[in-house]
Design an enzyme around this catalytic site. Structure first.
Site, PDB file in Angstrom:
ATOM      1  N   CYS A  98       0.819  -1.217   0.000  1.00 10.26           N
ATOM      2  CA  CYS A  98       0.000   0.000   0.000  1.00 10.26           C
ATOM      3  C   CYS A  98       0.848   1.259   0.000  1.00 10.26           C
ATOM      4  O   CYS A  98       1.203   1.797   1.052  1.00 10.26           O
ATOM      5  CB  CYS A  98      -0.962   0.023   1.186  1.00 10.26           C
ATOM      6  N   CYS A 112      -5.221   2.504  -3.544  1.00 11.15           N
ATOM      7  CA  CYS A 112      -4.641   2.880  -2.246  1.00 11.15           C
ATOM      8  C   CYS A 112      -5.465   4.038  -1.689  1.00 11.15           C
ATOM      9  O   CYS A 112      -5.134   5.205  -1.943  1.00 11.15           O
ATOM     10  CB  CYS A 112      -3.193   3.325  -2.385  1.00 11.15           C
TER      11      CYS A 112
END
Length: 423
Positions: free
Chosen positions: A160, A344
């Site tokens: 991420c 994300c």
């Protein structure tokens, strides 16, 4: 021991894929090798650190998420032998397979930063990239009495790519709320990279958000050492890409560290890797099939997919890889289908999130038919309540989807003849 499909790893990728295989072909013999007895929703650790959710909401037992009918071997893969279609477990047991899927994620290299292992969890040195230290991060934010807060991002690929900035924005908001009682802070984001994100439009927007918050961004600053007791951090700094480097020491009152990350050594040192330096399982980016061993696939972070390593990427890879595993077992050709989609969600305040969605084109896309390069309150609701529920109740259970998070939006997109908004 022999099994039709062997999945090495029972994390997000392994469990999601096992569920898809059982959904597509309930008669398949599927085995998962996973040593951990617990399963984590790792994306939730930043919410834990921010004080939004208790740690218990991010963890369940491995047995509770294992799909019905899937054999679970609670052990660890220590060697791959693709020439003999086999793996070796830590107890010496050897398992052969019809098809192997590698889903081992990546390793966090805390010890790659000198002094970091000894400093973590003490002296204001914290990280959301560990269940153990997420609660300490929460405590650090609450106890912060002012001064310099450093936030780092390494040069390596990470889980991420937006998370290192998420925790900085959460900290910034908490500190400013206490500014009236004497909490004065200076936030510095030190990234080893030359941009904030690999997608230019999002990188530009992230820079603008950091500037609006008053946070300093320093590029090509790679954390190499930490002195916890003296609260000093050492960075290797390059003034320009590929140029000469020098060391810079910065003092801190709080240091949030994102450790360097790499493919697991058992993968990097095996014939499955691109090479020992790259380490990732060498796969076709659209099908997930290994480029040299047709009965081997990868899913998730451990694969050489040229996109960000996120749970959202796994969710789109899983049905493609599952269908191709079935094709190999049946002697059919594999098909592409994964377009590099990843996401994300970037928390910017406790009521706004920028939905960072993109694919192999490196251009913003949106599952919600709105411009994704903007902060939105509904995206915060999804990050706080929607995505955790989707993870446990839809993703890990292989509920059908078409590349978006919520069915009402995808249904509308289909009716409009669109799949995603594209900038």
């Amino acid at each position: 021991m022999h099994c039709q499909v062997l999945i090495a790893g029972g994390g997000t990728g392994g469990i999601t894929l096992a569920s898809w295989l059982r959904r597509l072909a309930p008669e398949l013999d599927v085995t998962v090798v996973e040593p951990s007895s617990s399963h984590d929703y790792q994306s939730g650790w930043v919410l834990v650190a921010g004080g939004f959710v208790p740690m218990a909401e991010t963890e369940r037992s491995e047995a509770s998420v294992m799909p019905e009918g899937v054999r679970w071997i609670c052990s660890k893969v220590v060697a791959f032998d693709p020439e003999q279609h086999a793996v070796e477990l830590i107890d010496g047991q050897r398992i052969t397979y019809g098809v192997l899927v590698v889903a081992l994620g990546l390793d966090l290299l805390w010890s790659a930063v000198d002094g970091l292992p000894a400093a973590l969890g003490r002296h204001g040195v914290c990280s959301i990239y560990s269940r153990r230290f997420a609660m300490y991060t929460r405590d650090c934010l609450r106890r912060f009495q002012g001064g310099t807060a450093l936030f780092t991002q390494p040069a390596t690929a990470i889980k991420c790519g937006g998370a290192p900035q998420k925790i900085m924005h959460i900290a910034d908001q908490q500190f400013k709320r206490r500014s009236g009682v004497g909490v004065k802070s200076r936030l510095i984001f030190c990234t080893a990279k030359s941009n904030l994100f690999p997608v230019p439009a999002f990188s530009e927007a992230m820079g603008a958000i950091a500037a609006a918050h008053g946070s300093e961004v320093r590029f090509r600053h790679d954390l190499v050492a930490v002195n916890g007791p003296e609260r000093r951090a050492v960075f290797r700094v390059r003034e320009q890409e590929g140029g000469q480097s020098h060391e810079l020491e910065l003092g801190f009152d709080l240091l949030h560290v994102v450790p360097p990350m790499a493919a697991p050594r058992v993968v990097a040192e095996s014939p499955l890797a691109v090479n020992p330096t790259e380490g990732w399982v060498e796969v076709d980016p659209h099908s997930g099939q290994h480029l040299r061993y047709p009965d081997v696939f990868a899913i998730g972070d451990v694969g050489s997919f040229p996109t960000s390593k996120t749970a959202a990427a796994v969710r789109l890879q899983a049905p493609v890889v599952a269908a191709n595993v079935q094709a190999v077992l049946q002697g059919r050709s594999v098909q592409g289908g994964y377009d590099g989609y990843s996401a994300c969600p970037l928390i910017t305040t406790d009521h706004s999130v920028m939905m960072v969605e993109f694919d192999y084109t490196k251009k913003p896309v949106s599952s919600f038919l709105v411009d994704p390069v903007k902060e939105r309150w509904f995206a915060w609701l999804l990050e706080r309540w929607g995505f955790p529920w989707i993870y446990w109740n839809r993703m890990l259970k292989a509920q059908p989807h078409e590349g978006a998070y919520l069915k009402p939006f995808t249904g509308l997109a289909r009716r409009l003849g669109l799949m995603r908004w594209q900038r």
